[in-house]
Design a protein around this motif. Structure first.
Motif, short mmCIF file in Angstrom:
data_model
loop_
_atom_site.label_atom_id
_atom_site.label_comp_id
_atom_site.label_asym_id
_atom_site.label_seq_id
_atom_site.Cartn_x
_atom_site.Cartn_y
_atom_site.Cartn_z
N MET A 1 1.09 -13.13 5.68
CA MET A 1 2.20 -13.02 6.60
C MET A 1 3.12 -11.85 6.23
SD MET A 1 3.12 -14.52 9.20
CE MET A 1 4.40 -15.00 10.22
N LYS A 2 3.38 -11.69 4.91
CA LYS A 2 4.23 -10.61 4.46
C LYS A 2 3.57 -9.25 4.74
CE LYS A 2 6.78 -12.90 0.81
NZ LYS A 2 7.12 -12.90 -0.61
N ALA A 3 2.25 -9.20 4.60
CA ALA A 3 1.54 -7.95 4.84
C ALA A 3 1.64 -7.55 6.31
CB ALA A 3 0.08 -8.08 4.43
N ILE A 4 1.58 -8.52 7.22
CA ILE A 4 1.67 -8.24 8.66
C ILE A 4 3.08 -7.74 8.99
CG2 ILE A 4 1.57 -9.25 10.95
CD1 ILE A 4 -0.59 -11.14 9.89
N LYS A 5 4.11 -8.39 8.46
CA LYS A 5 5.48 -7.96 8.72
C LYS A 5 5.71 -6.55 8.17
CE LYS A 5 7.74 -12.49 8.72
NZ LYS A 5 8.73 -13.33 8.04
N PHE A 6 5.18 -6.29 6.99
CA PHE A 6 5.34 -4.97 6.39
C PHE A 6 4.64 -3.91 7.24
CE2 PHE A 6 3.93 -1.63 3.40
CZ PHE A 6 5.17 -1.19 2.98
N THR A 7 3.46 -4.19 7.74
CA THR A 7 2.71 -3.26 8.57
C THR A 7 3.45 -2.99 9.88
OG1 THR A 7 0.66 -4.14 7.64
CG2 THR A 7 0.46 -2.81 9.62
N VAL A 8 3.97 -4.05 10.51
CA VAL A 8 4.71 -3.89 11.76
C VAL A 8 5.98 -3.08 11.51
CG1 VAL A 8 6.01 -5.14 13.54
CG2 VAL A 8 3.76 -5.97 12.83
N LEU A 9 6.71 -3.37 10.45
CA LEU A 9 7.92 -2.63 10.12
C LEU A 9 7.61 -1.16 9.83
CD1 LEU A 9 10.96 -2.74 9.56
CD2 LEU A 9 10.42 -3.27 7.19
N THR A 10 6.53 -0.87 9.13
CA THR A 10 6.12 0.50 8.84
C THR A 10 5.77 1.24 10.13
OG1 THR A 10 5.27 -0.22 6.70
CG2 THR A 10 4.53 1.92 7.50
N ALA A 11 5.05 0.59 11.02
CA ALA A 11 4.66 1.22 12.29
C ALA A 11 5.88 1.52 13.15
CB ALA A 11 3.68 0.31 13.04
N ILE A 12 6.81 0.56 13.25
CA ILE A 12 8.01 0.77 14.06
C ILE A 12 8.86 1.90 13.47
CG2 ILE A 12 10.20 -0.28 14.77
CD1 ILE A 12 8.65 -2.93 15.05
#
Length: 106
Positions: A1-12
């Motif tokens: 879950m943390k990896a998905i949030k980090f990926t989304v935050l990095t993309a945004i």
């Protein structure tokens, strides 16, 4: 879950930085609206001039008249003594460029 949030935050963040940097380059590339284009400035006819003698502003007719006067009556010649002094100063300048250590001797 943390990896998905980090990926989304990095993309945004990456997309946001890309948009912001693109807006800056577009604004920098455009000249100010009050600038006259160079193509128009090239075709502009210059009607004012400066006197080659004293630098005062002249109209085009006055400038043409002054040029005609200068061609008819050449400027006065320098005396031979002054010409020789100028030649010697130029020779000294050239020698000092070739031999800079001579400056300490003179």
């Amino acid at each position: 879950m943390k990896a998905i949030k980090f990926t989304v935050l990095t993309a945004i963040t990456s997309i946001g930085l890309g948009i912001v940097s693109y807006w800056g380059t577009v604004a920098i590339a455009l000249p100010p609206p009050e600038d006259t284009p160079e193509e128009i400035l090239r075709t502009e006819i210059i009607t004012a001039a400066r006197s080659p003698i004293d630098g005062k502003p002249l109209t085009a007719a006055e400038y043409a008249q002054l040029q005609a006067q200068l061609q008819q009556a050449p400027p006065p010649k320098l005396s031979p003594n002054i010409r020789q002094n100028i030649f010697l100063l130029n020779l000294r300048k050239a020698l000092l460029q070739l031999f800079p250590f001579l400056d300490t001797l003179i």
